[in-house]
Motif scaffolding. Structure first.
Motif, PDB file in Angstrom:
ATOM      1  N   CYS A  99      77.116 -14.025  -4.647  1.00 45.53           N
ATOM      2  CA  CYS A  99      76.454 -15.220  -5.599  1.00 45.53           C
ATOM      3  C   CYS A  99      76.957 -14.244  -6.382  1.00 45.53           C
ATOM      4  CB  CYS A  99      75.948 -15.931  -6.003  1.00 45.53           C
ATOM      5  SG  CYS A  99      76.180 -16.266  -7.343  1.00 45.53           S
ATOM      6  N   PRO A 100      78.611 -14.111  -7.645  1.00 45.23           N
ATOM      7  CA  PRO A 100      78.579 -13.237  -8.124  1.00 45.23           C
ATOM      8  C   PRO A 100      77.974 -13.506  -9.998  1.00 45.23           C
ATOM      9  CG  PRO A 100      80.297 -15.186  -7.724  1.00 45.23           C
ATOM     10  CD  PRO A 100      79.306 -15.283  -7.066  1.00 45.23           C
ATOM     11  N   ARG A 101      78.302 -12.383 -10.305  1.00 45.80           N
ATOM     12  CA  ARG A 101      76.603 -12.068 -11.048  1.00 45.80           C
ATOM     13  C   ARG A 101      77.863 -11.314 -12.752  1.00 45.80           C
ATOM     14  NH1 ARG A 101      71.465 -13.605  -9.813  1.00 45.80           N
ATOM     15  NH2 ARG A 101      71.574 -13.281  -8.215  1.00 45.80           N
ATOM     16  N   LYS A 102      77.122 -11.316 -13.490  1.00 40.72           N
ATOM     17  CA  LYS A 102      77.732 -11.108 -14.708  1.00 40.72           C
ATOM     18  C   LYS A 102      76.515 -10.544 -15.933  1.00 40.72           C
ATOM     19  CE  LYS A 102      80.329 -12.705 -18.541  1.00 40.72           C
ATOM     20  NZ  LYS A 102      81.830 -13.450 -18.989  1.00 40.72           N
ATOM     21  N   ARG A 103      76.331  -9.895 -16.420  1.00 43.73           N
ATOM     22  CA  ARG A 103      76.175  -9.063 -17.519  1.00 43.73           C
ATOM     23  C   ARG A 103      75.548 -10.465 -18.658  1.00 43.73           C
ATOM     24  NH1 ARG A 103      73.930  -4.233 -20.107  1.00 43.73           N
ATOM     25  NH2 ARG A 103      74.439  -3.228 -17.821  1.00 43.73           N
ATOM     26  N   GLY A 104      74.367 -10.566 -18.989  1.00 38.03           N
ATOM     27  CA  GLY A 104      73.729 -11.361 -19.503  1.00 38.03           C
ATOM     28  C   GLY A 104      74.046 -12.741 -19.432  1.00 38.03           C
ATOM     29  N   VAL A 105      74.233 -13.230 -18.462  1.00 41.36           N
ATOM     30  CA  VAL A 105      73.984 -14.496 -17.724  1.00 41.36           C
ATOM     31  C   VAL A 105      72.577 -14.247 -16.547  1.00 41.36           C
ATOM     32  CG1 VAL A 105      75.124 -16.444 -16.432  1.00 41.36           C
ATOM     33  CG2 VAL A 105      76.194 -14.952 -18.234  1.00 41.36           C
ATOM     34  N   ASN A 106      71.509 -15.191 -17.034  1.00 39.59           N
ATOM     35  CA  ASN A 106      71.015 -15.197 -15.761  1.00 39.59           C
ATOM     36  C   ASN A 106      71.500 -16.257 -14.898  1.00 39.59           C
ATOM     37  OD1 ASN A 106      68.605 -12.992 -16.460  1.00 39.59           O
ATOM     38  ND2 ASN A 106      68.320 -15.025 -18.729  1.00 39.59           N
ATOM     39  N   ILE A 107      71.183 -16.282 -13.846  1.00 34.90           N
ATOM     40  CA  ILE A 107      71.006 -17.282 -12.691  1.00 34.90           C
ATOM     41  C   ILE A 107      70.805 -17.420 -12.277  1.00 34.90           C
ATOM     42  CG2 ILE A 107      73.096 -17.605 -10.692  1.00 34.90           C
ATOM     43  CD1 ILE A 107      75.299 -16.278 -11.968  1.00 34.90           C
ATOM     44  N   ILE A 108      69.738 -17.775 -12.082  1.00 35.92           N
ATOM     45  CA  ILE A 108      68.953 -18.659 -11.538  1.00 35.92           C
ATOM     46  C   ILE A 108      68.385 -19.590 -10.733  1.00 35.92           C
ATOM     47  CG2 ILE A 108      65.671 -19.306 -12.902  1.00 35.92           C
ATOM     48  CD1 ILE A 108      66.598 -18.097 -14.866  1.00 35.92           C
ATOM     49  N   GLY A 109      67.468 -19.056  -9.532  1.00 39.68           N
ATOM     50  CA  GLY A 109      67.331 -20.116  -8.230  1.00 39.68           C
ATOM     51  C   GLY A 109      68.090 -19.659  -7.536  1.00 39.68           C
ATOM     52  N   VAL A 110      68.791 -18.134  -6.981  1.00 42.53           N
ATOM     53  CA  VAL A 110      69.897 -18.105  -5.856  1.00 42.53           C
ATOM     54  C   VAL A 110      68.808 -18.282  -4.590  1.00 42.53           C
ATOM     55  CG1 VAL A 110      71.862 -16.836  -4.761  1.00 42.53           C
ATOM     56  CG2 VAL A 110      71.602 -17.266  -7.271  1.00 42.53           C
ATOM     57  N   GLU A 111      68.698 -18.726  -3.463  1.00 45.37           N
ATOM     58  CA  GLU A 111      67.586 -18.651  -2.640  1.00 45.37           C
ATOM     59  C   GLU A 111      67.864 -17.497  -1.701  1.00 45.37           C
ATOM     60  OE1 GLU A 111      66.770 -23.010  -1.545  1.00 45.37           O
ATOM     61  OE2 GLU A 111      66.197 -23.135  -4.540  1.00 45.37           O
ATOM     62  N   ALA A 112      69.205 -17.287  -1.506  1.00 49.91           N
ATOM     63  CA  ALA A 112      70.177 -16.799  -0.303  1.00 49.91           C
ATOM     64  C   ALA A 112      69.690 -15.027  -0.503  1.00 49.91           C
ATOM     65  CB  ALA A 112      71.551 -16.475  -0.546  1.00 49.91           C
ATOM     66  N   GLY A 113      69.261 -15.043  -1.817  1.00 53.40           N
ATOM     67  CA  GLY A 113      69.375 -13.632  -2.368  1.00 53.40           C
ATOM     68  C   GLY A 113      67.359 -13.313  -2.034  1.00 53.40           C
ATOM     69  N   GLN A 114      66.824 -14.373  -2.603  1.00 56.71           N
ATOM     70  CA  GLN A 114      65.551 -14.245  -2.149  1.00 56.71           C
ATOM     71  C   GLN A 114      65.178 -13.408  -0.855  1.00 56.71           C
ATOM     72  OE1 GLN A 114      63.349 -17.430  -4.097  1.00 56.71           O
ATOM     73  NE2 GLN A 114      63.688 -16.311  -5.391  1.00 56.71           N
TER      74      GLN A 114
END
Lengths: 119, 478
Positions: B459-474
Motif C-alpha cells: 500500500c503506497p505511503r507518503k510523508r505527512g499522510v497517516n494511513i491508519i489500519g492497513v491490516e496486511a501490514g500488521q
C-alpha cells in the motif's frame, strides 16, 4: 548516565549491549545501552530493525526536546532498566531526582516517549 | 465416611472379621478394616489402635474468614506497577502546585496539551487541577474530571470567574449544588460543554438557564434527567442560542423539538444524535424532524442527527433539500432507512431544486459523515462527490460496503481538498485507490482504512499522510 560527544560510527550489528545515540534539539548527544532505550515504547519502535526508519539504520534518534529533558529521560530509562524487576523495598524513589522546573516539559516528553502500552 | 467402597452391612447382621476371621455382630461401632476390604471385630479394632467409641460428631464448621468481629476481611492485592515517568511528573506537579514559580516559565508550554496528557491517565485531581486555573482565563477545557468532586468543581468556578467557555469531559460528579454555584460564580459564561452530567436534575438546569440568558452554546452528552421543561426553559431564557448539542438524552421526545422552532434564525449548529434510552427507543419521528428542519434549517451550518432510526429518504427530500441554505457539515451516522438511490437523488437534485424554487442553493458541504450506513454505495458516493466534491475537507463513508472500486477511485479526482477520509470497511478499496488519493489530494493528512482487506503490504505511503489500519501490514509485523 553517560553523556559524551562520541564520534565513532554506530555498529550495524545490534545486540542488547550495544549503544544507541539520542540527540537533543539543542545538539547534545547521549549514548545509552540498547536495552535501556527499549524501555521506551516509542524508541523501541524507532529502533525496530524490521522497520525502514533511518533511526534503526543509524542507531541514532533525533529527539526534539532540550538536552536537559533528554538527559532526564535517559536517567529515567536507566532507572527503569535497573530496578523494574527488583522488589519495591530496594527501589529508590525517582521522584527526588526530578526538578519541578522541568516537570511540565518532561511530562510532555514522557507522554510521547514512554508510551507504556507499547513497551 | 467409610473406608471401604462397600456400604456397611446392616447393624445386627453377622460378619467375619477381616483380621481374626472370627464371626461377630455388626454394631453401630463397627469399623472398617484398614487396609480394606472388610470389617473388624471389636477386639481387633481396639488392638489396631483406633477407638471404636470415638464420637463421629457433626463436622465442625469452618471458622468464618475474618478477625472474629463478624465482618469479612477483604484481602487487598496490590499489583505493583513500576511508576511511569508521566505519573511521576504529575505527582511532582501536584506536590508543588502552590509554588507556581517552582514550575518555571509556564508560558512556553502548551497548557492544553498538558491538560490532555494528565487526563489521558485519569490523573487530574483537585490537587493538581489549579495548574490550569487563572483569574484571567476566558476558556477552560479539561478532558477527564472524573476525580473532581463537587467541592473541587465549585472551586473551579471560583478560581476562574471570567470564563466564557467551559468544557468538562467525564464530569459525572457535577451535582445540582455545583450547577447552582456556577449560576453566580460564572456570570460571563457563553458556552458550556459537558460530557456526562447525569446527576444534574431538571430544576437545576432550568434555574441555570434563567441565570445565563446570554448563553450561546449549550452542549451536553448523556443526561437521563434533561426533560421537556428544561428544553422550554433553555429556549425561553437563552434567546441567542447558536449551538445546541443534546446527545444521548434519555427522555427525548418529539415534543422536545417544538420549542426549538423558536430558535429559527439564531441556531446555527444542532446535534440531536442518539436520542432515547432502552426504555425509550428511537423516540424522534421523521415527521417531527422534518418540521424542525423546516423551521431552523435555513440558519443551520452544522447538523448531526446520527443514530435516529426513523430518518429515511423522506427526511432528505422534505427536510434538507428544500430548507437548508448554508449547511456545511452533515452527520447522519447509522440512519439505516436511507437508501442508496435516495441519497444519490438527494445530492443530484439539491441544487436544481433550489434553483427551481428561485432561492440560493446550498453550497457544497465541507464535512460529511454518513458512516455505518451499509446500504449506501456507488451511486450515493458519486452523487455526493458531484455535489460537494471540491468543498469537502472531511469525509467519512465507513462501512459503505457496496461502494465500487471505481466510485472510490473518483474520490481522489473530485475531492482534491480532503484533509481526512475514512473508507474503513469499504471492501473494494485497494492500493490504487490509496495511490490516487496520495497523488491528487495535497492537503490530505489522514486516511482510515480499517477492514479494507484488499489493501496489501505494498500500500503506497507518503510523508505527512497517516494511513491508519492497513491490516496486511500488521500481519507481517507480528
Amino acid at each position: 548516565m553517560v553523556e559524551e560527544h562520541a564520534e565513532g560510527n554506530a555498529a550495524p550489528a545490534t545486540s542488547e549491549n550495544d549503544w544507541v545515540r539520542l540527540i537533543s534539539n539543542d545538539g547534545y548527544t547521549f549514548l545509552i545501552r540498547r536495552k535501556v532505550a527499549m524501555n521506551s515504547g516509542t524508541l523501541k519502535n524507532m529502533l525496530n530493525e524490521e522497520s525502514n526508519f533511518a533511526e534503526a539504520a543509524t542507531n541514532t534518534c533525533m529527539i526534539s526536546e532540550r538536552g536537559i529533558i533528554v538527559e532526564k529521560l535517559c536517567e529515567y530509562l536507566s532507572y527503569k532498566a535497573l530496578y523494574q524487576n527488583s522488589p519495591q523495598k530496594e527501589t529508590p524513589e525517582f521522584q527526588e531526582r526530578l526538578q519541578p522546573e522541568i516537570a511540565l516539559d518532561l511530562l510532555m516528553a514522557a507522554d510521547y516517549y514512554e508510551d507504556p502500552t507499547e513497551s | 465416611m467409610w473406608k471401604s467402597d462397600l456400604p456397611k452391612p446392616p447393624i445386627g447382621s453377622f460378619e467375619k472379621c477381616a483380621k481374626c476371621m472370627a464371626q461377630f455382630t455388626v454394631t453401630k461401632y463397627t469399623l472398617a478394616a484398614n487396609p480394606p476390604p472388610g470389617w473388624l471385630c471389636h477386639p481387633c479394632a481396639k488392638a489396631g489402635g483406633s477407638d471404636p467409641f470415638k464420637k463421629v460428631g457433626p463436622r465442625k464448621r469452618k471458622a468464618p474468614a475474618g478477625d472474629g468481629s463478624g465482618r469479612r476481611v477483604v484481602v487487598y492485592f496490590e499489583e505493583r506497577k513500576f511508576p511511569s515517568l508521566v505519573s511521576l511528573c504529575i505527582d511532582l506537579i501536584g506536590a508543588c502546585i502552590d509554588d507556581v514559580e517552582a514550575l518555571g516559565d509556564i508560558g512556553n508550554v502548551n497548557m492544553d496539551e498538558i491538560a490532555k496528557t494528565i487526563s489521558k491517565s485519569r490523573l487530574l485531581t483537585a490537587q493538581n487541577a489549579p495548574l490550569f486555573y487563572d483569574v484571567q482565563n476566558a476558556r477552560l477545557s479539561l478532558y477527564d474530571v472524573t476525580k473532581l468532586e463537587p467541592p473541587a468543581l465549585i472551586a473551579l468556578s471560583n478560581l476562574n470567574p471570567n470564563l466564557t467557555e467551559l468544557r468538562l469531559d467525564y464530569c459525572g460528579r457535577t451535582t445540582d449544588e455545583v450547577l447552582a454555584h456556577w449560576e453566580t460564580a460564572l456570570p460571563n459564561l457563553k458556552r458550556l460543554e459537558l460530557l456526562g452530567p447525569f446527576l444534574v436534575k431538571a430544576p437545576a438546569w432550568q434555574s441555570f438557564f434563567r441565570a445565563h440568558p446570554s448563553l450561546e452554546g449549550f452542549l451536553i452528552t448523556q443526561s437521563p434527567r434533561f426533560d421537556l421543561d428544561c428544553m422550554c426553559a433553555l429556549v425561553e431564557s437563552c434567546k441567542n442560542l447558536q449551538e445546541l448539542r443534546l446527545v444521548e438524552i434519555g427522555l427525548m421526545q418529539d415534543s422536545f423539538l417544538e420549542p426549538l422552532h423558536n430558535l429559527a434564525g439564531t441556531l446555527s449548529s444542532l446535534s440531536l444524535a442518539s436520542p432515547g434510552s432502552t426504555m425509550n427507543i428511537d423516540p424522534l419521528s421523521e415527521d417531527a424532524l422534518i418540521k424542525l428542519i423546516a423551521a431552523v434549517g435555513p440558519g443551520l451550518t452544522h447538523l448531526d442527527l446520527s443514530y435516529n432510526a426513523d430518518i429515511g429518504d423522506q427526511f432528505l427530500f422534505k427536510g434538507l433539500k428544500p430548507h437548508t441554505r448554508k449547511l456545511k457539515s452533515l452527520r447522519l451516522e447509522h440512519c439505516l432507512e436511507l437508501t442508496n438511490a435516495g441519497v444519490a437523488e438527494f445530492f443530484d437534485a439539491w441544487v436544481t431544486t433550489a434553483q427551481k424554487a428561485g432561492v440560493e442553493p446550498n453550497p457544497p458541504l465541507e464535512r460529511i459523515n454518513l458512516s455505518r450506513n451499509h446500504g449506501l454505495g456507488s451511486d450515493a458516493l458519486i452523487a455526493l462527490l458531484e455535489h460537494s466534491g471540491p468543498g469537502l475537507t472531511h469525509l467519512n463513508i465507513n462501512e459503505w460496503k457496496a461502494a465500487s472500486q471505481d466510485s472510490l477511485q473518483t474520490i481522489a479526482e473530485r475531492a482534491p481538498n480532503l484533509h481526512t477520509l475514512d473508507i474503513g470497511f469499504c471492501r473494494e478499496a485497494d492500493d490504487s485507490v490509496i495511490k490516487a488519493l496520495l497523488d491528487s489530494c495535497q492537503t490530505l493528512s489522514e486516511v482510515k482504512v480499517w477492514g479494507c482487506q484488499r489493501l496489501t503490504v505494498a500500500c503506497p505511503r507518503k510523508r505527512g499522510v497517516n494511513i491508519i489500519g492497513v491490516e496486511a501490514g500488521q500481519l507481517v509485523q507480528s
